[in-house]
Design an enzyme around this catalytic site. Structure first.
Site, PDB file in Angstrom:
ATOM      1  N   GLY A 151       0.902  -1.080  -0.062  1.00  0.00           N
ATOM      2  CA  GLY A 151       0.115   0.022  -0.584  1.00  0.00           C
ATOM      3  C   GLY A 151       0.937   1.474   0.400  1.00  0.00           C
ATOM      4  N   GLN A 187       2.985  10.033   1.057  1.00  0.00           N
ATOM      5  CA  GLN A 187       4.755   9.723   0.867  1.00  0.00           C
ATOM      6  C   GLN A 187       4.948   9.068  -0.317  1.00  0.00           C
ATOM      7  OE1 GLN A 187       2.782   5.414   2.105  1.00  0.00           O
ATOM      8  NE2 GLN A 187       4.669   5.618   3.278  1.00  0.00           N
ATOM      9  N   CYS A 241       5.554  -0.158   7.319  1.00  0.00           N
ATOM     10  CA  CYS A 241       5.098   1.376   6.318  1.00  0.00           C
ATOM     11  C   CYS A 241       6.436   1.597   5.467  1.00  0.00           C
ATOM     12  CB  CYS A 241       5.196   1.895   7.067  1.00  0.00           C
ATOM     13  SG  CYS A 241       4.645   4.075   6.415  1.00  0.00           S
ATOM     14  N   LEU A 242       6.400   1.928   4.022  1.00  0.00           N
ATOM     15  CA  LEU A 242       7.361   1.924   3.610  1.00  0.00           C
ATOM     16  C   LEU A 242       7.836   3.348   3.950  1.00  0.00           C
ATOM     17  CD1 LEU A 242       6.541   1.299   0.422  1.00  0.00           C
ATOM     18  CD2 LEU A 242       7.756   0.169   1.113  1.00  0.00           C
ATOM     19  N   HIS A 282      -4.955   1.783   6.919  1.00  0.00           N
ATOM     20  CA  HIS A 282      -3.267   2.233   6.869  1.00  0.00           C
ATOM     21  C   HIS A 282      -3.049   3.272   6.243  1.00  0.00           C
ATOM     22  CE1 HIS A 282       1.299   1.347   7.790  1.00  0.00           C
ATOM     23  NE2 HIS A 282       0.794   2.112   6.762  1.00  0.00           N
ATOM     24  N   GLU A 283      -3.666   2.906   4.936  1.00  0.00           N
ATOM     25  CA  GLU A 283      -3.773   3.718   4.273  1.00  0.00           C
ATOM     26  C   GLU A 283      -4.618   4.930   4.160  1.00  0.00           C
ATOM     27  OE1 GLU A 283      -0.602   3.548   2.669  1.00  0.00           O
ATOM     28  OE2 GLU A 283      -0.844   1.247   3.153  1.00  0.00           O
ATOM     29  N   HIS A 333      -2.881   7.865   6.789  1.00  0.00           N
ATOM     30  CA  HIS A 333      -1.981   8.588   6.235  1.00  0.00           C
ATOM     31  C   HIS A 333      -2.172  10.036   5.931  1.00  0.00           C
ATOM     32  CE1 HIS A 333       1.807   6.656   6.044  1.00  0.00           C
ATOM     33  NE2 HIS A 333       1.181   5.320   5.851  1.00  0.00           N
TER      34      HIS A 333
END
Ligand code: NI
Length: 170
Positions: free
Chosen positions: A46, A51, A94-95, A136-137, A140
């Site tokens: 994701g 991000q 998380c990236l 989660h996304e 963000h």
């Protein structure tokens, strides 16, 4: 399509509340394509627009395993319209916070409304990994990271390590 640089925490852009997309044009469609390419390349399941330093309510995800057919979702202005009463604890990463993982409690099932790249309204029912990933996304987009659910002690340990990593990369 182009691969975009991923913003690492801590960074002010990751703490913003993103604005809804007003008109779905080629710019938004290009952002969705670039975000998917960036996510697959990372690799991750994701990615949210902040991000990649785009302050818009746009997310992508694909939780299909390597041996499965890809199942990409691109969501514009996603909104959770229903949550199951039951929560489930699962490990997340998380990236923007590479190499750190922690268990986070999320709604087991959700319904999410969003606009697709053609501007059509869609609703999706999600459970399991897809449900957690979408939650989660969407977090963000409101400046919330998974480490914000941890104790201040655990969060600060991770943030200290991230600051060190960023110093080394600068
Ligand atoms: Ni993330």
């Amino acid at each position: 399509m182009a691969k975009l640089p991923i913003v690492l925490a801590p960074d002010p852009v990751l703490k913003l509340k993103c604005e809804p997309v007003v008109s779905i044009d080629d710019g938004v469609r290009r952002l969705l394509d670039d975000m998917l390419e960036t996510m697959y390349d990372a690799p991750g399941i994701g990615l949210s627009a902040p991000q990649v330093a785009a302050e818009q309510r746009v997310i992508v995800c694909d939780v299909a395993r390597e041996d499965e057919v890809p199942q990409p979702y691109g969501m514009i202005n996603p909104e959770i319209t229903w949550r199951s009463d039951e929560n489930v604890l699962a490990e997340e990463g998380c990236l923007s916070i590479p190499d750190h993982y922690a268990e986070v409690s999320r709604s087991r099932e959700i319904k999410v409304g969003f606009l697709d790249p053609d501007g059509a309204s869609q609703e999706l029912e999600a459970s399991g990994l897809l449900s957690a990933c979408i939650q989660h996304e969407i977090d963000h987009l409101d400046g919330v990271l998974f480490i914000d659910y941890l104790t201040p002690l655990k969060r600060n340990i991770i943030l200290r390590k991230m600051k060190k990593l960023k110093r080394l990369q600068a």
